[in-house]
Design a protein around this motif. Structure first.
Motif, PDB file in Angstrom:
ATOM      1  N   SER A   1       0.906  -1.592  -0.151  1.00 16.76           N
ATOM      2  CA  SER A   1       0.288  -0.252   0.192  1.00 16.76           C
ATOM      3  C   SER A   1       0.661   1.578   0.240  1.00 16.76           C
ATOM      4  N   GLY A   2       1.145   1.912  -1.091  1.00 11.15           N
ATOM      5  CA  GLY A   2       2.210   2.750  -1.140  1.00 11.15           C
ATOM      6  C   GLY A   2       3.234   2.932  -1.926  1.00 11.15           C
ATOM      7  N   VAL A   3       3.822   4.529  -2.067  1.00 10.02           N
ATOM      8  CA  VAL A   3       4.544   4.284  -3.214  1.00 10.02           C
ATOM      9  C   VAL A   3       5.831   4.003  -3.109  1.00 10.02           C
ATOM     10  N   LEU A   4       6.768   2.871  -3.245  1.00 10.06           N
ATOM     11  CA  LEU A   4       8.092   2.429  -2.637  1.00 10.06           C
ATOM     12  C   LEU A   4       9.340   3.201  -2.772  1.00 10.06           C
ATOM     13  N   GLN A   5       9.088   4.314  -2.545  1.00  8.02           N
ATOM     14  CA  GLN A   5      10.232   5.373  -2.750  1.00  8.02           C
ATOM     15  C   GLN A   5      11.160   5.638  -1.532  1.00  8.02           C
ATOM     16  N   PHE A   6      12.175   5.481  -1.246  1.00  6.13           N
ATOM     17  CA  PHE A   6      13.040   5.268   0.278  1.00  6.13           C
ATOM     18  C   PHE A   6      14.596   5.675  -0.371  1.00  6.13           C
TER      19      PHE A   6
ATOM     20  N   GLU B   1       3.307 -14.685   4.543  1.00  4.23           N
ATOM     21  CA  GLU B   1       2.723 -13.296   4.034  1.00  4.23           C
ATOM     22  C   GLU B   1       3.221 -12.193   4.190  1.00  4.23           C
ATOM     23  N   MET B   2       3.523 -11.275   3.750  1.00  8.90           N
ATOM     24  CA  MET B   2       3.846  -9.628   3.606  1.00  8.90           C
ATOM     25  C   MET B   2       3.664  -8.455   3.627  1.00  8.90           C
ATOM     26  N   PHE B   3       2.870  -7.544   4.587  1.00  5.27           N
ATOM     27  CA  PHE B   3       2.413  -6.587   3.881  1.00  5.27           C
ATOM     28  C   PHE B   3       3.672  -5.537   3.772  1.00  5.27           C
ATOM     29  N   VAL B   4       3.129  -3.936   3.223  1.00  4.46           N
ATOM     30  CA  VAL B   4       4.143  -2.915   2.714  1.00  4.46           C
ATOM     31  C   VAL B   4       2.433  -1.768   3.010  1.00  4.46           C
ATOM     32  N   THR B   5       2.956  -1.351   3.775  1.00  7.23           N
ATOM     33  CA  THR B   5       2.661   0.036   3.843  1.00  7.23           C
ATOM     34  C   THR B   5       3.346   1.124   3.919  1.00  7.23           C
ATOM     35  N   VAL B   6       3.344   2.624   3.149  1.00  5.13           N
ATOM     36  CA  VAL B   6       3.531   3.358   3.590  1.00  5.13           C
ATOM     37  C   VAL B   6       2.843   4.647   3.554  1.00  5.13           C
ATOM     38  N   ALA B   7       3.796   5.518   4.867  1.00  5.74           N
ATOM     39  CA  ALA B   7       2.526   6.234   5.443  1.00  5.74           C
ATOM     40  C   ALA B   7       3.619   7.730   4.867  1.00  5.74           C
ATOM     41  N   PRO B   8       2.917   9.152   4.956  1.00  3.83           N
ATOM     42  CA  PRO B   8       4.289   9.963   5.019  1.00  3.83           C
ATOM     43  C   PRO B   8       5.492  10.188   5.187  1.00  3.83           C
ATOM     44  N   THR B   9       5.435   9.328   7.124  1.00  7.45           N
ATOM     45  CA  THR B   9       7.091   9.600   7.547  1.00  7.45           C
ATOM     46  C   THR B   9       7.792   8.393   7.584  1.00  7.45           C
ATOM     47  N   ASP B  10       6.780   7.442   7.043  1.00  5.10           N
ATOM     48  CA  ASP B  10       7.379   5.872   8.251  1.00  5.10           C
ATOM     49  C   ASP B  10       6.970   4.633   7.367  1.00  5.10           C
ATOM     50  N   VAL B  11       6.915   3.692   7.122  1.00  2.09           N
ATOM     51  CA  VAL B  11       6.773   2.430   6.204  1.00  2.09           C
ATOM     52  C   VAL B  11       6.828   1.510   7.555  1.00  2.09           C
ATOM     53  N   LEU B  12       5.804   0.808   7.334  1.00  6.21           N
ATOM     54  CA  LEU B  12       5.426   0.222   7.927  1.00  6.21           C
ATOM     55  C   LEU B  12       5.809  -1.603   8.358  1.00  6.21           C
ATOM     56  N   LEU B  13       6.243  -2.217   8.166  1.00  5.58           N
ATOM     57  CA  LEU B  13       6.429  -4.112   7.135  1.00  5.58           C
ATOM     58  C   LEU B  13       5.968  -5.125   8.481  1.00  5.58           C
ATOM     59  N   VAL B  14       5.341  -5.969   7.678  1.00  2.26           N
ATOM     60  CA  VAL B  14       4.300  -6.839   8.646  1.00  2.26           C
ATOM     61  C   VAL B  14       4.948  -8.119   7.970  1.00  2.26           C
ATOM     62  N   ILE B  15       5.804  -8.982   8.670  1.00  2.00           N
ATOM     63  CA  ILE B  15       5.599 -10.620   7.860  1.00  2.00           C
ATOM     64  C   ILE B  15       5.202 -11.434   9.250  1.00  2.00           C
ATOM     65  N   LYS B  16       4.262 -12.430   8.141  1.00  2.00           N
ATOM     66  CA  LYS B  16       3.605 -13.598   9.360  1.00  2.00           C
ATOM     67  C   LYS B  16       3.351 -14.098   8.728  1.00  2.00           C
ATOM     68  N   ASP B  17       3.749 -15.871   9.869  1.00  3.70           N
ATOM     69  CA  ASP B  17       2.805 -17.365   9.138  1.00  3.70           C
ATOM     70  C   ASP B  17       2.272 -17.769  10.026  1.00  3.70           C
ATOM     71  N   GLU B  18       2.250 -19.147   9.665  1.00  5.39           N
ATOM     72  CA  GLU B  18       1.054 -19.451  10.852  1.00  5.39           C
ATOM     73  C   GLU B  18       2.111 -20.974  11.398  1.00  5.39           C
ATOM     74  N   GLY B  19       2.969 -21.184  11.572  1.00 11.14           N
ATOM     75  CA  GLY B  19       3.784 -22.177  12.217  1.00 11.14           C
ATOM     76  C   GLY B  19       3.390 -22.214  13.265  1.00 11.14           C
ATOM     77  N   ARG B  20       4.940 -22.661  13.798  1.00 11.56           N
ATOM     78  CA  ARG B  20       5.057 -23.569  15.406  1.00 11.56           C
ATOM     79  C   ARG B  20       4.531 -22.221  16.142  1.00 11.56           C
TER      80      ARG B  20
END
Length: 369
Positions: free
Chosen positions: A269-274, A303-322
């Motif tokens: 979500s958002g434009v990846l310009q860092f 699964e990986m989610f990348v959310t770009v906000a005006p001042t920071d970026v949120l990276l979420v990586i999740k699995d359904e493992g142990r």
């Protein structure tokens, strides 16, 4: 303040700037020496990034009203000097008629302003490259003389040149580090990687050459272990010299996941310009997180989610493992998790986890840019 004392303080600051190699200690030391040799009572330095966001990087002898809650009133809110800098209107040392940050601190009644109501400001730059601003103030002083402003400009010129020098040195060190990584990656590929590959071929030949079931099993075990070591070595080489980052962060992460045998579903979500440092940090953290999933989670999908906000970026990586039981009072359960946290903190970000035995793990990374 006479010309002789001005020359003396500029000489002392120049000597300090030439000796220091670390940015923040250099700025703090120069500010301390400048205030100690002049009639100015307090000062602070903002670095201002490309988006115009100020960061308080040094301060000296601040009054109680400005030190309240870790310099809350200096770190937040707007002010004339930063606005002028953003609009490229701050060209030289200037008197500030009013300062919203100081006024807010006084109105908040959070501490003694100690007679500080106004300040002078000057841009920190080297040539056309601008880094931030230096602000200084004196008790019960609304306006500073032309001589004081000229001295402030001279110090700002020295600081701007020193900042540029350290940035260039850091850039050269980063280039040298990349070159060393590339050399090590080549050496590993040409020696250890090829040796492991030869062992897998030899063990495969041994399986075909013998009829003894026990010997066959031994060769199979050697082949399996060597193949696992080969996969680990390829992942290490890829970490040292990532291929594909030039074609985009997400593509590079997907390629790495594929190499590990993981199916990675990505949502952006958002434009990846860092800045390059943020992009590399995101990439290295993703690598470590995917390695942890492959080694410990017992699943082949994430699964990986990348959310770009005006001042920071949120990276979420999740699995359904142990998953794992996370004790807030205990040390992190692996060096990989500690590495992720260290990388995030190194550029002012944060790293957190949500995990439960049998219910997977969710990694949450927030990085400013």
């Amino acid at each position: 303040m006479n010309d002789h004392s001005n020359i003396t303080i500029l000489k002392e600051i120049a000597e300090l700037l030439n000796e220091e190699t670390e940015m923040i200690p250099m700025l703090r030391g120069a500010l301390h020496k400048f205030l100690g040799g002049t009639k100015f009572d307090t000062g602070w330095i903002f670095f201002i990034n490309e988006k115009g966001k100020p960061e308080l990087v040094a301060q000296e002898h601040l009054p109680g009203a400005l030190t309240y809650n870790k310099c809350e009133y200096l770190r937040h809110g707007g002010c004339w000097c930063v606005s002028r800098f953003r609009n490229d209107e701050l060209k030289r040392a200037s008197n500030i008629i009013e300062c919203q940050r100081i006024e807010s601190a006084i109105e908040g009644e959070v501490g003694d302003p100690e007679g500080i109501t106004h300040h002078a400001t000057v841009p920190l730059q080297s040539g056309q490259e601008k880094f931030g601003i230096l602000n200084v103030a004196s008790k019960n002083t609304i306006r500073f003389s032309e001589e004081e402003l000229e001295l402030l400009e001279s110090v700002a010129f020295q600081l701007g040149s020193a900042i540029k020098r350290i940035l260039l040195v850091n850039e050269q060190q980063e280039i040298a580090l990349v070159q060393e990584r590339n050399r090590l990656a080549r050496d590993l590929h040409d020696s250890v990687n090829q040796l492991l590959f030869s062992v897998t071929l030899t063990s495969r030949a041994g399986i075909e050459m013998t009829e003894d079931a026990e010997v066959k099993d031994t060769f199979k075990e050697i082949q399996n272990l060597t193949q696992e070591a080969l996969n680990e070595m390829r992942a290490l080489i890829w970490q040292l010299r990532p291929r594909g980052l030039e074609s985009g962060l997400i593509d590079a992460i997907k390629i790495y996941a594929e190499m590990l045998g993981l199916k990675l579903n990505v949502t952006v979500s958002g434009v990846l310009q860092f800045p390059s440092k943020v992009e590399e940090t995101l990439f290295r953290i993703s690598q470590e997180a995917l390695n942890n999933i492959r080694r410990h989670a017992g699943v082949k999908e994430a699964e990986m989610f990348v959310t770009v906000a005006p001042t920071d970026v949120l990276l979420v990586i999740k699995d359904e493992g142990r998953g794992f039981a996370l004790d807030p009072q205990a040390a992190l359960p692996s060096m990989g998790l500690q590495s992720i946290r260290d990388r995030a903190k190194a550029i002012g970000g944060s790293a957190d986890w949500v995990s439960e035995l049998g219910k997977g793990t969710e990694l949450l990374i927030r990085l400013p840019y």
